[in-house]
Motif scaffolding. Structure first.
Motif, PDB file in Angstrom:
ATOM      1  N   LYS A   3      -0.404   3.755   5.891  1.00  4.72           N
ATOM      2  CA  LYS A   3       0.414   4.385   6.925  1.00  4.72           C
ATOM      3  C   LYS A   3       0.765   3.362   7.992  1.00  4.72           C
ATOM      4  O   LYS A   3       0.073   2.364   8.178  1.00  4.72           O
ATOM      5  N   PHE A   4       1.867   3.625   8.653  1.00  9.89           N
ATOM      6  CA  PHE A   4       2.249   2.871   9.840  1.00  9.89           C
ATOM      7  C   PHE A   4       1.685   3.604  11.047  1.00  9.89           C
ATOM      8  O   PHE A   4       1.771   4.826  11.122  1.00  9.89           O
ATOM      9  N   VAL A   5       1.115   2.857  11.982  1.00 10.50           N
ATOM     10  CA  VAL A   5       0.593   3.457  13.216  1.00 10.50           C
ATOM     11  C   VAL A   5       1.304   2.800  14.399  1.00 10.50           C
ATOM     12  O   VAL A   5       1.246   1.579  14.563  1.00 10.50           O
ATOM     13  N   ILE A   6       1.996   3.633  15.182  1.00 10.82           N
ATOM     14  CA  ILE A   6       2.641   3.149  16.405  1.00 10.82           C
ATOM     15  C   ILE A   6       1.680   3.368  17.559  1.00 10.82           C
ATOM     16  O   ILE A   6       1.140   4.462  17.733  1.00 10.82           O
ATOM     17  N   LEU A  19      -1.286  -0.034   7.852  1.00  7.18           N
ATOM     18  CA  LEU A  19      -2.654   0.057   7.351  1.00  7.18           C
ATOM     19  C   LEU A  19      -2.635   0.336   5.857  1.00  7.18           C
ATOM     20  O   LEU A  19      -1.797   1.109   5.372  1.00  7.18           O
ATOM     21  N   ALA A  20      -3.539  -0.304   5.134  1.00  8.48           N
ATOM     22  CA  ALA A  20      -3.724  -0.018   3.707  1.00  8.48           C
ATOM     23  C   ALA A  20      -4.438   1.327   3.573  1.00  8.48           C
ATOM     24  O   ALA A  20      -4.894   1.905   4.568  1.00  8.48           O
ATOM     25  N   ILE A  26      -2.927  -4.495   7.542  1.00 10.08           N
ATOM     26  CA  ILE A  26      -2.390  -5.538   6.660  1.00 10.08           C
ATOM     27  C   ILE A  26      -1.151  -6.215   7.245  1.00 10.08           C
ATOM     28  O   ILE A  26      -0.760  -7.276   6.784  1.00 10.08           O
ATOM     29  N   LEU A  27      -0.548  -5.597   8.284  1.00  4.50           N
ATOM     30  CA  LEU A  27       0.612  -6.203   8.929  1.00  4.50           C
ATOM     31  C   LEU A  27       0.702  -5.676  10.355  1.00  4.50           C
ATOM     32  O   LEU A  27       0.542  -4.480  10.578  1.00  4.50           O
ATOM     33  N   SER A  28       0.944  -6.575  11.316  1.00  2.00           N
ATOM     34  CA  SER A  28       1.072  -6.197  12.728  1.00  2.00           C
ATOM     35  C   SER A  28       2.399  -6.700  13.257  1.00  2.00           C
ATOM     36  O   SER A  28       2.832  -7.804  12.924  1.00  2.00           O
ATOM     37  N   ASN A  99       2.382  -0.581  -0.066  1.00  2.00           N
ATOM     38  CA  ASN A  99       2.235   0.473   0.937  1.00  2.00           C
ATOM     39  C   ASN A  99       3.464   0.711   1.807  1.00  2.00           C
ATOM     40  O   ASN A  99       3.694   1.832   2.255  1.00  2.00           O
ATOM     41  N   ALA A 100       4.247  -0.320   2.083  1.00  2.00           N
ATOM     42  CA  ALA A 100       5.321  -0.201   3.069  1.00  2.00           C
ATOM     43  C   ALA A 100       6.409   0.825   2.728  1.00  2.00           C
ATOM     44  O   ALA A 100       6.814   1.594   3.596  1.00  2.00           O
ATOM     45  N   PRO A 101       6.902   0.873   1.490  1.00  2.00           N
ATOM     46  CA  PRO A 101       8.070   1.716   1.235  1.00  2.00           C
ATOM     47  C   PRO A 101       7.899   3.201   1.549  1.00  2.00           C
ATOM     48  O   PRO A 101       8.821   3.826   2.078  1.00  2.00           O
ATOM     49  N   ALA A 102       6.761   3.781   1.230  1.00  2.00           N
ATOM     50  CA  ALA A 102       6.615   5.233   1.354  1.00  2.00           C
ATOM     51  C   ALA A 102       5.573   5.674   2.373  1.00  2.00           C
ATOM     52  O   ALA A 102       5.283   6.857   2.474  1.00  2.00           O
TER      53      ALA A 102
END
Length: 110
Positions: A3-6, A19-20, A26-28, A99-102
């Motif tokens: 998931k992406f967390v803002i 987040l994985a 995994i990316l900031s 993880n990023a696409p969905a």
């Protein structure tokens, strides 16, 4: 699934982390002055993560490995953590691609 967390930084800027599925970052992103910019950054990660050429694989001065994801204009969209090995870094890239696409977005600023 990841998931992406803002979230909001102490200086008031917005940022996102990808987040994985295990909850590891995994990316900031960089800091954004507006939430809309942060959301656009997430969209850009979703679009660019499928292109292996967008990943800039690097080695830091202390010998650790990391990567940056770049947009088509060359701007860095997000950066990884430091990894002890090249294979760790490559696994991080694979996780972003997976993880990023969905991944859904969790907005912690509301």
């Amino acid at each position: 699934m990841g998931k992406f967390v803002i979230s909001k930084r102490t200086n008031g800027e917005f940022q996102f982390n990808l987040l994985a599925g295990n909850g590891q970052v995994i990316l900031s992103s960089e800091g954004y002055s507006a939430k809309a910019g942060c959301e656009n950054g997430i969209d850009s990660v979703r679009k660019n993560a499928q292109d292996d050429n967008r990943f800039d694989r690097k080695t830091s001065t202390n010998g650790k490995f990391y990567f940056a994801l770049k947009a088509s204009n060359g701007q860095i969209i997000g950066s990884s953590q430091m990894y002890e090995s090249e294979s760790g870094r490559d696994n991080g890239i694979a996780s972003v691609k997976e993880n990023a696409p969905a991944s859904p977005v969790e907005d912690q600023t509301v």
